[in-house]
Structures are given as C-alpha cells and as structure tokens.
Scaffold this active site. Structure first.
Site, PDB file in Angstrom:
ATOM      1  N   ASP A   1       0.847  -1.197   0.000  1.00 15.08           N
ATOM      2  CA  ASP A   1       0.000   0.000   0.000  1.00 15.08           C
ATOM      3  C   ASP A   1       0.880   1.245   0.000  1.00 15.08           C
ATOM      4  OD1 ASP A   1      -2.178  -1.662   0.205  1.00 15.08           O
ATOM      5  OD2 ASP A   1      -2.349  -1.446   2.387  1.00 15.08           O
TER       6      ASP A   1
HETATM    7  N1  URA Z   1      -1.292  -5.872   3.869  1.00 13.44           N
HETATM    8  C1  URA Z   1      -1.778  -4.613   3.896  1.00 13.44           C
HETATM    9  O1  URA Z   1      -2.816  -4.329   4.471  1.00 13.44           O
HETATM   10  N2  URA Z   1      -1.053  -3.651   3.266  1.00 13.44           N
HETATM   11  C2  URA Z   1       0.135  -3.890   2.656  1.00 13.44           C
HETATM   12  O2  URA Z   1       0.756  -2.966   2.112  1.00 13.44           O
HETATM   13  C3  URA Z   1       0.619  -5.223   2.653  1.00 13.44           C
HETATM   14  C4  URA Z   1      -0.127  -6.187   3.266  1.00 13.44           C
END
Ligand code: URA
Length: 233
Positions: free
Chosen positions: A102
């Site tokens: 993310d």
């Molecule tokens: N899980 C999440 O919620 N975000 C990420 O960036 C990676 C795994």
C-alpha cells in the site's frame, strides 16, 4: 541481440559505458575483439570483458526500500510510483512489482522481469511467507494471535489463511503471512477490532531487506539471494 545491450543487461552498464568498453578493445566475442556494439550475439557466444567471461543473465531482480507515499504501480495520475525511485539504469523494460505494498506501507519491494517467479511468489498454493513488522493501535491479545493462527473469516465471507504473529511489544510484532490479498493485514486486524498504524515489510521468502539501504534506495540482488528466490520455481 546487440552486444551493447547484452553488456548492459548482464553487467548493469549504461549503453554509453558498454560502447566505450567495446571501442576501448576490452570486449571479446568468441575470443575475437569486438569492434561494434551492433554486433549480434546469442546466449551460447562466449563474451568476455577484460579477459573475464560474462555470462548472460536473462532475468534481473531489484530490492527496493519503499518509503511511504509511493504506490506500487507502473503509472499513477496522482501519486509518485516506486518506479520513480529507481535510478535510470535500473528502469528496464518489462519490470514489475512482485507483491504490491500500500501507499503508506514501507519496506521490501522486489522488482523483476521474471514473470514466472513473480507469479509463484504470489500463488497461495506455494505458501511463500512474507514477514511484516506491524504496529497496532491497541494491544494484541493471546486470543487474537490464536484466531490469526486458525485463519480468519470475515463477515463478507472472505477467508485468510493461517498467519503467525510474534509480539515484541504489546501493540507491535512480526507477522508472517503466505498470501497477498488487497489490504490484507489491515483487514485482518480490523476484523479483530484493532487498527494497523504502521506496516513495514521485512522479507519475502527468506529474502530480507538490506538494512544498509536507506528509504528510497535500491540495489540488485546478489547471486546467493537470487539462488534462494529461484528455488521457488
Ligand atoms: N497488507 C496490507 O494491508 N497492506 C500492505 O501494504 C501489505 C499487506
């Protein structure tokens, strides 16, 4: 393929450096000094630089220490992407992110042109573990840890495979998961009534983020790291 491209791909040289090495008489193909970068070579040709053999590498792998604020996409209208962080010589064709993070997540991003490997790393069947350091708003209870280990089922019906959490503080710990579903960790902890306040990926299948890489920096994987990863295939 052209000799100058072969040298660039294999030795991470720029096209200018490759041309200079060739015009300086440092490159030989099948023991004959090469005169031009446009010379066509194939994988079985013996290419050498300064007398040392250069073996062609079809695939390349880059580890990047992703800072917050960058998206794991090839292009994005509104945000900077992880590709914006790569120095020019790393920006190769067909390079893609192997397991997206993310925008607000930091840590290890693996970029490769090896589509098969990327696919396998993400395939749930392969059970490839990724490790994250997760900081939460509230403390994580023993019951929560057990629920994670049993595998969660959300109200929507979506399920998550067993995950393993090793706390080092009441509200922080190392989480091991073998899937890569959208916002997975945030949604897992939300289903337990908690909230992820910081997320950092530490490793993918034993490939650990090099601590000497500052946020935003990248490097090519070493031979040993590549061997470890390619065992997945
Ligand atoms: N899980 C999440 O919620 N975000 C990420 O960036 C990676 C795994």
């Amino acid at each position: 393929m052209r000799l100058d491209k072969y040298l660039c791909d294999t030795l991470n040289m720029t096209r200018t450096e490759a041309k200079k090495a060739i015009s300086g008489g440092r490159v030989a193909v099948n023991e004959i000094a090469a005169k031009s970068g446009s010379l066509q070579v194939v994988e079985k040709d013996l290419v050498s630089l300064d007398g040392s053999p250069v073996s062609y590498r079809r695939y390349f792998y880059i580890m990047l220490h992703k800072p917050q604020g960058y998206v794991c996409a090839n292009t994005d209208r509104r945000s900077r992407t992880v590709f914006d962080l790569l120095p020019q010589e790393y920006r190769k064709k067909d390079l893609f992110v192997c397991g997206r993070l993310d925008k607000d997540t930091t840590g290890l991003v693996l970029l490769t042109n090896n589509g098969t490997l990327a696919h396998r790393i993400l395939a749930p069947k392969k059970c490839i573990f990724k490790e994250y350091i997760v900081t939460l708003r509230d403390k994580v209870s023993k019951e929560d840890i057990m629920k994670l280990e049993e595998g969660l089922k959300l109200k929507s019906g979506q399920t998550f495979m067993p995950a393993y959490f090793y706390p080092d503080q009441p509200n922080r710990g190392l989480l091991k998961i073998s899937e890569g579903k959208f916002h997975q960790i945030k949604r897992m902890f939300a289903s337990l009534g908690n909230e992820v306040v910081a997320l950092h990926r530490k490793s993918i299948h034993g490939l650990t983020l090099d601590e000497s890489l500052a946020e935003g920096e990248c490097r090519y994987l070493t031979e040993a790291e590549i061997v470890g990863l390619e065992q997945v295939i």
